[in-house]
Design an enzyme around this catalytic site. Structure first.
Site, short mmCIF file in Angstrom:
data_model
loop_
_atom_site.label_atom_id
_atom_site.label_comp_id
_atom_site.label_asym_id
_atom_site.label_seq_id
_atom_site.Cartn_x
_atom_site.Cartn_y
_atom_site.Cartn_z
N ASP A 78 0.85 -1.19 0.00
CA ASP A 78 0.00 0.00 0.00
C ASP A 78 0.89 1.25 0.00
O ASP A 78 0.90 2.03 0.94
CB ASP A 78 -0.89 -0.06 1.24
N ARG A 79 1.63 1.43 -1.09
CA ARG A 79 2.64 2.49 -1.16
C ARG A 79 2.04 3.85 -1.50
O ARG A 79 2.68 4.87 -1.33
CB ARG A 79 3.69 2.05 -2.19
N LYS A 80 0.82 3.85 -2.02
CA LYS A 80 0.16 5.10 -2.43
C LYS A 80 1.11 5.98 -3.24
O LYS A 80 1.39 7.13 -2.91
CB LYS A 80 -0.43 5.86 -1.24
N PHE A 81 1.59 5.41 -4.34
CA PHE A 81 2.44 6.16 -5.26
C PHE A 81 1.66 7.37 -5.77
O PHE A 81 0.44 7.30 -5.92
CB PHE A 81 2.81 5.28 -6.46
N THR A 90 -1.03 0.40 -4.46
CA THR A 90 -1.99 1.51 -4.55
C THR A 90 -1.31 2.72 -5.18
O THR A 90 -0.10 2.94 -5.03
CB THR A 90 -2.47 1.94 -3.16
#
Ligand code: S5P
Length: 266
Positions: free
Chosen positions: A91-94, A119
């Site tokens: 869930d790195r939320k790039f 993500t």
């Protein structure tokens, strides 16, 4: 139970190999639970996967919050997740431009080599999805991007028009596995599902068997409501990893969501 019988439209409309993998794992485990494994020690993570592995379908990680992270332990942890028949979701939320996101899939953590899903926010435009896909291609792997269409935290800035644009963009991109929706508000979720249509996945955090407000602005809604409103996977963190008996809690979440899926007109 055959995946097609349980998942209906979602199965028959899906063109994504990884989405089908998830739907099959969920059927084998009779669980729609993605565990948010937000523990900050490797030992805590290993304990968790050992006790709850049989009751969950995917494992969501935040690789950068582990205090004693090292490459070797992480690779053992990923092998344990694979042995437990779990998809691994970082869930790195790039959120950066395409080429930087591609490079951020490498680096110390080398997310491209072990993640099946990641993500991303679409704030920088659609090239981020190509960048992330290029990251997986660079190591001969493939994976799926979950775009944040809504968030569970109060006061977030993902307003309805933004959500609509994310959905319009993401629905047409084969690299997009699905969307993150807000599990704490079934009415907003039902609206999101109607915009997304029947093909792509919607995965939802913000669910806890104890509904209400969580820590620091997190909001929790009811699980059955989220699945009936169109969520395909429920992301549960503290409801499981902070429970006195994580295994028992994971099983309770798994049963509640699975029964709701069987009830849903897919
Ligand atoms: O909108 C969001 C999106 C995500 S991915 N809200 C969230 O809470 N998440 C993630 O879900 C968050 O990063 C955390 O890992 C998990 C929720 O954990 P819980 O302990 O509140 O269940």
């Amino acid at each position: 139970m055959m995946a097609g019988d349980v998942w209906g439209k979602r199965w028959s409309n899906s063109t994504s190999e990884i989405a089908r993998r998830y739907m099959e794992v969920a059927c084998r485990k009779q669980s729609l639970v993605c565990l948010a494994a937000d523990r900050n020690t490797m030992a805590g993570l290993f304990d968790l996967i050992e006790s709850v592995g049989p009751h969950i379908a995917a494992l969501k990680t935040h690789v950068d919050l582990v205090d004693d992270w090292d490459k070797d332990s992480w690779s053992k942890f990923c092998s344990a997740a694979k042995d437990a028949d779990l998809l691994i979701f970082e869930d790195r939320k790039f959120a950066d431009i395409g080429k930087i996101s591609r490079n951020q899939m490498a680096g110390v953590y080398d997310i491209r080599s072990w993640s099946d899903l990641v993500t991303a926010h679409l704030i920088s435009g659609p090239d981020i999805v190509d960048g992330l896909q290029a990251g997986w291609s660079d190591v001969g792997r493939s994976g799926g991007v979950l775009l944040l269409a809504q968030m569970s935290s109060r006061g977030n800035l993902l307003h309805p028009n933004y959500t609509d644009e994310v959905v319009a963009n993401g629905c047409n991109h084969p690299g997009v596995f699905g969307f993150i929706g807000n599990g704490s508000r079934p009415d907003e979720l039902a609206e999101l599902r109607s915009k997304v249509g029947g093909e792509k996945m919607i995965w939802t955090p913000g669910v806890n068997l104890a509904v209400g407000d969580g820590e620091m602005g997190q909001r929790y809604g009811d699980s059955r409501g989220a699945v009936l409103a169109g969520s395909d996977c429920i992301i549960v963190g503290s409801g499981i990893h902070r429970s006195d008996n994580p295994e028992k809690s994971a099983k309770e979440y798994a049963d509640a969501f699975w029964n709701a899926l069987l009830e849903r007109e897919t």
